[in-house]
Motif scaffolding. Structure first.
Motif, PDB file in Angstrom:
ATOM      1  N   UNK A  37       3.530   1.198  -0.907  1.00 65.69           N
ATOM      2  CA  UNK A  37       2.154   1.294  -0.445  1.00 65.69           C
ATOM      3  C   UNK A  37       1.105   1.000  -1.507  1.00 65.69           C
ATOM      4  N   UNK A  38       1.533   0.480  -2.627  1.00 67.68           N
ATOM      5  CA  UNK A  38       0.589   0.123  -3.698  1.00 67.68           C
ATOM      6  C   UNK A  38       0.749  -1.339  -4.056  1.00 67.68           C
ATOM      7  N   UNK A  39      -0.339  -1.900  -4.586  1.00 64.79           N
ATOM      8  CA  UNK A  39      -0.309  -3.269  -5.123  1.00 64.79           C
ATOM      9  C   UNK A  39      -0.463  -3.156  -6.631  1.00 64.79           C
ATOM     10  N   UNK A  40       0.316  -3.940  -7.342  1.00 59.28           N
ATOM     11  CA  UNK A  40       0.242  -3.958  -8.802  1.00 59.28           C
ATOM     12  C   UNK A  40      -0.261  -5.325  -9.225  1.00 59.28           C
ATOM     13  N   UNK A  41      -1.372  -5.344  -9.923  1.00 55.33           N
ATOM     14  CA  UNK A  41      -1.977  -6.591 -10.396  1.00 55.33           C
ATOM     15  C   UNK A  41      -1.793  -6.679 -11.906  1.00 55.33           C
ATOM     16  N   UNK A  94      -8.617   0.895  -7.334  1.00 52.25           N
ATOM     17  CA  UNK A  94      -7.795   1.037  -8.544  1.00 52.25           C
ATOM     18  C   UNK A  94      -7.448   2.508  -8.715  1.00 52.25           C
ATOM     19  N   UNK A  95      -6.144   2.765  -8.822  1.00 57.24           N
ATOM     20  CA  UNK A  95      -5.655   4.140  -8.974  1.00 57.24           C
ATOM     21  C   UNK A  95      -5.344   4.459 -10.438  1.00 57.24           C
ATOM     22  N   UNK A  96      -4.562   3.585 -11.083  1.00 59.28           N
ATOM     23  CA  UNK A  96      -4.188   3.780 -12.485  1.00 59.28           C
ATOM     24  C   UNK A  96      -4.066   2.427 -13.169  1.00 59.28           C
ATOM     25  N   UNK A  97      -3.835   2.472 -14.475  1.00 63.19           N
ATOM     26  CA  UNK A  97      -3.600   1.246 -15.231  1.00 63.19           C
ATOM     27  C   UNK A  97      -2.656   1.554 -16.383  1.00 63.19           C
ATOM     28  N   UNK A 121      -2.708  -2.980 -13.213  1.00 61.85           N
ATOM     29  CA  UNK A 121      -3.500  -2.027 -12.455  1.00 61.85           C
ATOM     30  C   UNK A 121      -2.789  -1.726 -11.147  1.00 61.85           C
ATOM     31  N   UNK A 122      -2.697  -0.445 -10.785  1.00 63.67           N
ATOM     32  CA  UNK A 122      -2.116  -0.027  -9.508  1.00 63.67           C
ATOM     33  C   UNK A 122      -3.260   0.182  -8.525  1.00 63.67           C
ATOM     34  N   UNK A 156     -10.552   2.243 -18.195  1.00 60.83           N
ATOM     35  CA  UNK A 156     -10.752   3.400 -17.314  1.00 60.83           C
ATOM     36  C   UNK A 156     -12.008   3.259 -16.456  1.00 60.83           C
ATOM     37  N   UNK A 157     -12.919   2.373 -16.831  1.00 60.43           N
ATOM     38  CA  UNK A 157     -14.112   2.163 -16.008  1.00 60.43           C
ATOM     39  C   UNK A 157     -13.767   1.517 -14.668  1.00 60.43           C
ATOM     40  N   UNK A 158     -12.575   0.929 -14.555  1.00 61.30           N
ATOM     41  CA  UNK A 158     -12.166   0.295 -13.302  1.00 61.30           C
ATOM     42  C   UNK A 158     -11.524   1.274 -12.330  1.00 61.30           C
ATOM     43  N   UNK A 159     -11.092   2.428 -12.788  1.00 64.41           N
ATOM     44  CA  UNK A 159     -10.445   3.409 -11.907  1.00 64.41           C
ATOM     45  C   UNK A 159     -11.449   3.858 -10.854  1.00 64.41           C
ATOM     46  N   UNK A 160     -11.027   3.758  -9.594  1.00 65.10           N
ATOM     47  CA  UNK A 160     -11.886   4.120  -8.475  1.00 65.10           C
ATOM     48  C   UNK A 160     -12.666   2.950  -7.900  1.00 65.10           C
ATOM     49  N   UNK A 161     -12.733   1.848  -8.628  1.00 64.89           N
ATOM     50  CA  UNK A 161     -13.453   0.674  -8.125  1.00 64.89           C
ATOM     51  C   UNK A 161     -12.543  -0.136  -7.208  1.00 64.89           C
ATOM     52  N   UNK A 162     -13.123  -1.067  -6.471  1.00 64.34           N
ATOM     53  CA  UNK A 162     -12.346  -1.855  -5.516  1.00 64.34           C
ATOM     54  C   UNK A 162     -11.549  -2.947  -6.220  1.00 64.34           C
ATOM     55  N   UNK A 163     -10.557  -3.436  -5.516  1.00 60.64           N
ATOM     56  CA  UNK A 163      -9.757  -4.540  -6.042  1.00 60.64           C
ATOM     57  C   UNK A 163     -10.632  -5.766  -6.267  1.00 60.64           C
TER      58      UNK A 163
END
Length: 120
Positions: free
Chosen positions: A53-57, A110-113, A103-104, A28-35
């Motif tokens: 419109x989303x990328x999934x990694x 990052x929006x969700x995981x 991660x979406x 959850x620390x990655x939510x809101x951070x850049x790709x």
């Protein structure tokens, strides 16, 4: 000295309760951070997919753990010259545990995981 001895049970209990953050808390620390921040922290993703419109990694972690062998078998079985009492020692083995983390990304952040696997 006596005060230290009195504190030992409390310190032992405190140490037993000490655990690190859960996987949810760490991811959850990655939510809101850049790709770019995500890739810098976790490495290059195994797969990338784009939809709506989303990328999934997808990131994958694998680790090998020893598996306790079953107890040795001592039983009745066929032998080369007829029935015999046999002993077959167990063979130690290992298992591979996987954890897939997806991660979406929307608008470069990052929006969700989600995650799945027996190694999570």
């Amino acid at each position: 000295m006596v005060q230290m001895l009195r504190a030992l049970p409390f310190l032992a209990l405190l140490a037993a309760c000490a655990q690190g953050p859960t996987l949810d808390q760490r991811l959850s620390t990655f939510v809101g951070r850049t790709e770019g921040d995500l890739v810098a922290a976790l490495g290059v993703p195994v797969r990338v997919h784009e939809a709506d419109g989303r990328r999934f990694l997808l990131f994958e972690q694998r680790r090998t753990v020893p598996v306790a062998p079953p107890s040795p078998f001592l039983g009745y079985g066929p032998g080369p010259w007829g029935p015999s009492l046999g002993y077959w020692p167990s063979v130690p083995s290992v298992a591979e545990l996987r954890c897939e983390q997806t991660f979406a990304i929307r608008n470069g952040r990052v929006e969700t995981f989600t995650y799945r696997g027996e190694g999570c």
